[in-house]
Enzyme design. Structure first.
Site, PDB file in Angstrom:
ATOM      1  N   ASP A  58       0.832  -1.212   0.000  1.00  0.00           N
ATOM      2  CA  ASP A  58       0.000   0.000   0.000  1.00  0.00           C
ATOM      3  C   ASP A  58       0.867   1.264   0.000  1.00  0.00           C
ATOM      4  O   ASP A  58       1.949   1.278   0.581  1.00  0.00           O
ATOM      5  CB  ASP A  58      -0.911  -0.010   1.236  1.00  0.00           C
ATOM      6  CG  ASP A  58      -2.040   1.002   1.100  1.00  0.00           C
ATOM      7  OD1 ASP A  58      -2.312   1.466  -0.029  1.00  0.00           O
ATOM      8  OD2 ASP A  58      -2.651   1.348   2.129  1.00  0.00           O
ATOM      9  N   ASN A  93     -10.181  -3.782  -6.654  1.00  0.00           N
ATOM     10  CA  ASN A  93      -9.308  -2.838  -7.376  1.00  0.00           C
ATOM     11  C   ASN A  93      -9.726  -2.612  -8.832  1.00  0.00           C
ATOM     12  O   ASN A  93      -9.249  -1.673  -9.475  1.00  0.00           O
ATOM     13  CB  ASN A  93      -7.841  -3.278  -7.315  1.00  0.00           C
ATOM     14  CG  ASN A  93      -7.184  -3.028  -5.971  1.00  0.00           C
ATOM     15  OD1 ASN A  93      -6.248  -3.737  -5.584  1.00  0.00           O
ATOM     16  ND2 ASN A  93      -7.647  -2.028  -5.229  1.00  0.00           N
TER      17      ASN A  93
HETATM   18  C1  FPP Z   1      -1.897  -0.193  -3.443  1.00  0.00           C
HETATM   19  O1  FPP Z   1      -1.405   1.140  -3.375  1.00  0.00           O
HETATM   20  C2  FPP Z   1      -1.271  -0.899  -4.554  1.00  0.00           C
HETATM   21  C3  FPP Z   1      -1.938  -1.554  -5.554  1.00  0.00           C
HETATM   22  C4  FPP Z   1      -3.404  -1.630  -5.611  1.00  0.00           C
HETATM   23  C5  FPP Z   1      -1.213  -2.198  -6.670  1.00  0.00           C
HETATM   24  C6  FPP Z   1       0.067  -2.913  -6.332  1.00  0.00           C
HETATM   25  C7  FPP Z   1       0.692  -3.358  -7.587  1.00  0.00           C
HETATM   26  C8  FPP Z   1       2.006  -3.362  -7.861  1.00  0.00           C
HETATM   27  C9  FPP Z   1       3.051  -3.002  -6.894  1.00  0.00           C
HETATM   28  C10 FPP Z   1       2.487  -3.722  -9.234  1.00  0.00           C
HETATM   29  C11 FPP Z   1       2.544  -5.150  -9.604  1.00  0.00           C
HETATM   30  C12 FPP Z   1       2.955  -6.048  -8.523  1.00  0.00           C
HETATM   31  C13 FPP Z   1       3.905  -7.004  -8.574  1.00  0.00           C
HETATM   32  C14 FPP Z   1       4.073  -7.824  -7.351  1.00  0.00           C
HETATM   33  C15 FPP Z   1       4.788  -7.281  -9.722  1.00  0.00           C
HETATM   34  P1  FPP Z   1      -2.404   2.349  -3.644  1.00  0.00           P
HETATM   35  O2  FPP Z   1      -2.420   2.627  -5.098  1.00  0.00           O
HETATM   36  O3  FPP Z   1      -3.743   2.041  -3.050  1.00  0.00           O
HETATM   37  O4  FPP Z   1      -1.697   3.506  -2.878  1.00  0.00           O
HETATM   38  P2  FPP Z   1      -2.419   4.776  -2.202  1.00  0.00           P
HETATM   39  O5  FPP Z   1      -3.140   4.239  -0.986  1.00  0.00           O
HETATM   40  O6  FPP Z   1      -1.261   5.641  -1.836  1.00  0.00           O
HETATM   41  O7  FPP Z   1      -3.327   5.388  -3.203  1.00  0.00           O
END
Ligand code: FPP
Length: 251
Positions: A30, A78
Protein backbone atom coordinates in the site's frame (compact mmCIF):
# COMPACT_ATOMS: atom_id res chain seq x y z
CA UNK A 1 17.77 10.01 29.05
CA UNK A 2 21.05 10.33 27.24
CA UNK A 3 21.59 10.01 23.51
CA UNK A 4 23.44 6.67 23.81
CA UNK A 5 20.37 5.16 25.53
CA UNK A 6 18.09 6.17 22.65
CA UNK A 7 20.65 5.17 20.02
CA UNK A 8 20.88 1.68 21.55
CA UNK A 9 17.10 1.45 21.69
CA UNK A 10 16.89 2.46 18.02
CA UNK A 11 19.47 -0.17 17.16
CA UNK A 12 17.81 -3.04 19.02
CA UNK A 13 14.43 -2.03 17.57
CA UNK A 14 15.53 -3.42 14.20
CA UNK A 15 17.66 -6.29 15.47
CA UNK A 16 16.56 -9.58 13.98
CA UNK A 17 17.29 -13.05 15.28
CA UNK A 18 17.74 -14.83 11.94
CA UNK A 19 17.49 -18.21 13.66
CA UNK A 20 13.91 -17.41 14.69
CA UNK A 21 12.39 -16.02 11.51
CA UNK A 22 8.69 -16.46 10.87
CA UNK A 23 8.06 -19.08 8.16
CA UNK A 24 5.55 -16.93 6.34
CA UNK A 25 5.26 -13.14 5.99
CA UNK A 26 2.31 -11.44 4.29
CA UNK A 27 2.48 -7.86 2.99
CA UNK A 28 -0.23 -5.46 1.79
CA UNK A 29 1.50 -3.39 -0.89
CA UNK A 30 0.00 0.00 0.00
CA UNK A 31 0.99 3.60 -0.61
CA UNK A 32 2.11 3.46 -4.26
CA UNK A 33 -0.36 6.15 -5.35
CA UNK A 34 0.61 8.60 -2.61
CA UNK A 35 4.31 7.97 -3.20
CA UNK A 36 3.82 9.08 -6.82
CA UNK A 37 1.51 12.01 -6.03
CA UNK A 38 4.02 13.42 -3.53
CA UNK A 39 6.53 13.54 -6.37
CA UNK A 40 4.10 15.13 -8.81
CA UNK A 41 4.02 11.89 -10.83
CA UNK A 42 1.04 9.91 -12.11
CA UNK A 43 -0.16 7.13 -9.76
CA UNK A 44 1.04 4.53 -12.27
CA UNK A 45 4.65 5.65 -11.58
CA UNK A 46 4.03 4.60 -7.97
CA UNK A 47 3.02 1.10 -9.09
CA UNK A 48 6.18 0.82 -11.21
CA UNK A 49 8.28 1.81 -8.20
CA UNK A 50 6.23 -0.59 -6.05
CA UNK A 51 6.97 -3.48 -8.42
CA UNK A 52 10.72 -2.69 -8.15
CA UNK A 53 10.49 -2.69 -4.37
CA UNK A 54 8.71 -6.04 -4.50
CA UNK A 55 11.55 -7.50 -6.61
CA UNK A 56 14.15 -6.28 -4.10
CA UNK A 57 12.25 -7.44 -1.00
CA UNK A 58 11.39 -10.85 -2.52
CA UNK A 59 15.06 -11.42 -3.36
CA UNK A 60 16.09 -10.39 0.13
CA UNK A 61 13.50 -12.72 1.71
CA UNK A 62 14.92 -15.57 -0.36
CA UNK A 63 18.46 -14.66 0.76
CA UNK A 64 17.58 -14.75 4.47
CA UNK A 65 15.81 -18.11 4.05
CA UNK A 66 12.17 -17.09 4.46
CA UNK A 67 9.93 -19.95 3.30
CA UNK A 68 6.83 -18.00 2.18
CA UNK A 69 6.17 -14.40 1.19
CA UNK A 70 2.61 -13.49 0.19
CA UNK A 71 1.76 -10.05 -1.20
CA UNK A 72 -1.55 -8.38 -1.96
CA UNK A 73 -1.05 -6.84 -5.39
CA UNK A 74 -4.59 -6.53 -6.75
CA UNK A 75 -7.87 -7.07 -4.91
CA UNK A 76 -11.29 -8.08 -6.21
CA UNK A 77 -12.25 -4.42 -5.50
CA UNK A 78 -9.31 -2.84 -7.38
CA UNK A 79 -11.13 -3.21 -10.73
CA UNK A 80 -13.00 -0.01 -9.70
CA UNK A 81 -9.83 2.03 -10.29
CA UNK A 82 -9.32 4.15 -13.44
CA UNK A 83 -8.83 2.02 -16.57
CA UNK A 84 -5.26 3.21 -17.24
CA UNK A 85 -4.22 2.40 -13.67
CA UNK A 86 -5.64 -1.15 -13.91
CA UNK A 87 -3.95 -1.58 -17.30
CA UNK A 88 -0.59 -0.45 -15.91
CA UNK A 89 -0.79 -2.92 -13.01
CA UNK A 90 -1.60 -5.74 -15.48
CA UNK A 91 1.36 -4.72 -17.70
CA UNK A 92 3.65 -4.73 -14.65
CA UNK A 93 2.41 -8.18 -13.69
CA UNK A 94 2.98 -9.44 -17.22
CA UNK A 95 6.54 -8.08 -17.17
CA UNK A 96 7.14 -9.67 -13.80
CA UNK A 97 5.81 -13.02 -15.01
CA UNK A 98 7.94 -12.98 -18.17
CA UNK A 99 11.04 -12.16 -16.16
CA UNK A 100 10.21 -14.83 -13.56
CA UNK A 101 9.77 -17.55 -16.19
CA UNK A 102 13.36 -16.86 -17.28
CA UNK A 103 14.91 -16.61 -13.82
CA UNK A 104 13.00 -18.66 -11.24
CA UNK A 105 14.74 -21.96 -12.01
CA UNK A 106 18.17 -20.33 -11.66
CA UNK A 107 17.11 -18.54 -8.45
CA UNK A 108 15.13 -21.51 -7.05
CA UNK A 109 12.19 -19.22 -6.26
CA UNK A 110 8.68 -20.62 -6.56
CA UNK A 111 6.06 -18.18 -7.76
CA UNK A 112 2.35 -18.77 -7.17
CA UNK A 113 -0.66 -16.63 -7.93
CA UNK A 114 -3.56 -16.69 -5.50
CA UNK A 115 -6.99 -15.40 -6.47
CA UNK A 116 -9.66 -15.83 -9.11
CA UNK A 117 -7.64 -15.98 -12.33
CA UNK A 118 -10.76 -16.17 -14.56
CA UNK A 119 -10.98 -12.37 -14.81
CA UNK A 120 -7.41 -12.06 -16.14
CA UNK A 121 -6.55 -11.95 -19.83
CA UNK A 122 -5.83 -15.28 -21.54
CA UNK A 123 -2.24 -14.12 -22.01
CA UNK A 124 -1.73 -13.52 -18.27
CA UNK A 125 -3.45 -16.82 -17.42
CA UNK A 126 -1.10 -18.71 -19.75
CA UNK A 127 1.92 -17.06 -18.10
CA UNK A 128 0.56 -17.94 -14.65
CA UNK A 129 0.20 -21.57 -15.80
CA UNK A 130 3.81 -21.59 -17.02
CA UNK A 131 5.02 -20.20 -13.69
CA UNK A 132 3.02 -22.82 -11.78
CA UNK A 133 4.49 -25.63 -13.89
CA UNK A 134 8.05 -24.39 -13.25
CA UNK A 135 7.31 -23.90 -9.51
CA UNK A 136 6.18 -27.54 -9.24
CA UNK A 137 9.77 -28.61 -9.98
CA UNK A 138 11.39 -26.22 -7.46
CA UNK A 139 11.91 -26.30 -3.72
CA UNK A 140 13.03 -22.75 -2.76
CA UNK A 141 11.27 -19.76 -1.20
CA UNK A 142 7.66 -19.44 -2.34
CA UNK A 143 6.42 -15.99 -3.37
CA UNK A 144 2.64 -15.76 -3.60
CA UNK A 145 1.23 -12.82 -5.51
CA UNK A 146 -2.46 -12.28 -4.78
CA UNK A 147 -4.29 -10.98 -7.84
CA UNK A 148 -8.03 -10.51 -8.15
CA UNK A 149 -7.97 -11.75 -4.58
CA UNK A 150 -10.52 -11.21 -1.82
CA UNK A 151 -10.53 -13.00 1.53
CA UNK A 152 -14.30 -13.39 1.62
CA UNK A 153 -14.38 -14.57 -2.00
CA UNK A 154 -11.67 -17.13 -1.17
CA UNK A 155 -13.71 -18.53 1.74
CA UNK A 156 -16.91 -18.54 -0.35
CA UNK A 157 -15.26 -20.42 -3.22
CA UNK A 158 -13.85 -22.92 -0.72
CA UNK A 159 -17.30 -23.49 0.78
CA UNK A 160 -18.77 -23.89 -2.73
CA UNK A 161 -16.14 -26.47 -3.72
CA UNK A 162 -16.67 -28.38 -0.47
CA UNK A 163 -20.42 -28.44 -1.14
CA UNK A 164 -19.75 -29.71 -4.68
CA UNK A 165 -17.55 -32.49 -3.27
CA UNK A 166 -20.36 -33.35 -0.82
CA UNK A 167 -22.88 -33.52 -3.66
CA UNK A 168 -20.49 -35.74 -5.63
CA UNK A 169 -20.11 -38.07 -2.61
CA UNK A 170 -16.36 -37.37 -2.31
CA UNK A 171 -16.77 -36.03 1.26
CA UNK A 172 -19.52 -35.88 3.89
CA UNK A 173 -20.68 -32.73 5.78
CA UNK A 174 -19.24 -34.28 8.97
CA UNK A 175 -15.80 -34.28 7.34
CA UNK A 176 -15.68 -30.47 7.52
CA UNK A 177 -13.15 -29.29 10.09
CA UNK A 178 -10.76 -26.32 10.12
CA UNK A 179 -8.02 -28.62 8.83
CA UNK A 180 -10.04 -30.18 5.99
CA UNK A 181 -11.50 -26.80 4.96
CA UNK A 182 -8.03 -25.28 4.58
CA UNK A 183 -7.46 -27.63 1.64
CA UNK A 184 -10.17 -25.74 -0.25
CA UNK A 185 -8.48 -22.35 0.15
CA UNK A 186 -6.03 -20.83 -2.34
CA UNK A 187 -3.38 -21.23 0.35
CA UNK A 188 -3.81 -25.02 0.64
CA UNK A 189 -0.67 -26.69 1.94
CA UNK A 190 1.00 -23.49 3.20
CA UNK A 191 1.49 -22.48 6.83
CA UNK A 192 -0.52 -19.43 7.93
CA UNK A 193 1.43 -16.15 8.01
CA UNK A 194 2.83 -15.40 11.45
CA UNK A 195 3.46 -11.76 10.51
CA UNK A 196 1.36 -9.39 8.42
CA UNK A 197 2.97 -6.11 7.38
CA UNK A 198 0.97 -3.14 6.13
CA UNK A 199 2.94 -0.12 4.95
CA UNK A 200 1.18 3.07 3.85
CA UNK A 201 -0.26 4.21 7.19
CA UNK A 202 -3.65 2.47 7.10
CA UNK A 203 -4.43 0.03 9.88
CA UNK A 204 -6.87 -2.45 8.41
CA UNK A 205 -6.91 -5.85 6.72
CA UNK A 206 -8.79 -4.79 3.56
CA UNK A 207 -10.18 -8.30 2.92
CA UNK A 208 -6.70 -9.88 2.82
CA UNK A 209 -6.11 -13.46 4.07
CA UNK A 210 -9.07 -13.29 6.46
CA UNK A 211 -8.90 -16.98 7.35
CA UNK A 212 -5.11 -17.29 7.37
CA UNK A 213 -4.42 -14.21 9.53
CA UNK A 214 -6.53 -15.43 12.49
CA UNK A 215 -3.39 -15.44 14.68
CA UNK A 216 -0.98 -13.30 12.64
CA UNK A 217 0.91 -10.53 14.38
CA UNK A 218 0.23 -7.19 12.66
CA UNK A 219 2.90 -4.59 11.93
CA UNK A 220 1.79 -1.21 10.59
CA UNK A 221 4.13 1.49 9.33
CA UNK A 222 3.67 4.90 7.71
CA UNK A 223 6.45 4.13 5.21
CA UNK A 224 4.93 3.99 1.73
CA UNK A 225 5.46 0.68 -0.09
CA UNK A 226 7.89 2.02 -2.77
CA UNK A 227 10.11 3.31 0.07
CA UNK A 228 9.97 0.03 1.99
CA UNK A 229 13.48 -1.27 2.60
CA UNK A 230 15.22 -4.24 4.14
CA UNK A 231 15.79 -2.10 7.27
CA UNK A 232 12.02 -1.62 7.54
CA UNK A 233 11.56 -5.37 7.06
CA UNK A 234 14.05 -5.92 9.89
CA UNK A 235 12.05 -3.57 12.12
CA UNK A 236 8.87 -5.53 11.36
CA UNK A 237 10.47 -8.93 12.04
CA UNK A 238 12.15 -7.64 15.20
CA UNK A 239 8.79 -6.29 16.45
CA UNK A 240 7.23 -9.68 15.72
CA UNK A 241 10.01 -11.44 17.62
CA UNK A 242 9.34 -9.28 20.70
CA UNK A 243 5.64 -10.20 20.77
CA UNK A 244 4.24 -12.68 23.27
CA UNK A 245 2.10 -15.01 21.15
CA UNK A 246 -0.42 -16.78 23.35
CA UNK A 247 -2.96 -18.21 20.87
CA UNK A 248 -5.70 -17.78 23.43
CA UNK A 249 -3.65 -19.41 26.20
CA UNK A 250 -1.75 -17.73 28.98
CA UNK A 251 1.74 -17.87 27.49
C1 FPP B 1 -1.90 -0.19 -3.44
O1 FPP B 1 -1.41 1.14 -3.37
C2 FPP B 1 -1.27 -0.90 -4.55
C3 FPP B 1 -1.94 -1.55 -5.55
C4 FPP B 1 -3.40 -1.63 -5.61
C5 FPP B 1 -1.21 -2.20 -6.67
C6 FPP B 1 0.07 -2.91 -6.33
C7 FPP B 1 0.69 -3.36 -7.59
C8 FPP B 1 2.01 -3.36 -7.86
C9 FPP B 1 3.05 -3.00 -6.89
C10 FPP B 1 2.49 -3.72 -9.23
C11 FPP B 1 2.54 -5.15 -9.60
C12 FPP B 1 2.95 -6.05 -8.52
C13 FPP B 1 3.90 -7.00 -8.57
C14 FPP B 1 4.07 -7.82 -7.35
C15 FPP B 1 4.79 -7.28 -9.72
P1 FPP B 1 -2.40 2.35 -3.64
O2 FPP B 1 -2.42 2.63 -5.10
O3 FPP B 1 -3.74 2.04 -3.05
O4 FPP B 1 -1.70 3.51 -2.88
P2 FPP B 1 -2.42 4.78 -2.20
O5 FPP B 1 -3.14 4.24 -0.99
O6 FPP B 1 -1.26 5.64 -1.84
O7 FPP B 1 -3.33 5.39 -3.20
Amino acid sequence: MNLAFWKKKEHTAGQVDFQRLPRHIAVILDGNGRWAQRRGLPRTAGHKAGAETFRAIATYCRDIGLEYLTVYAFSTENWKRPKDEVETIMVLLKRYLLEAIDTMERDNVRLRFLGDMQALSQELRDLVEQCNAISDRLTGCQCNICINYGGRAEIAQGARRFAEDCAAGVVKPDDLTEETFEKYLYSAGMPSPELLIRPGGEQRLSNFLLWQCAYAEFYFTDVLWPDFSKEELHRAIAAYQRRNRRFGGVG
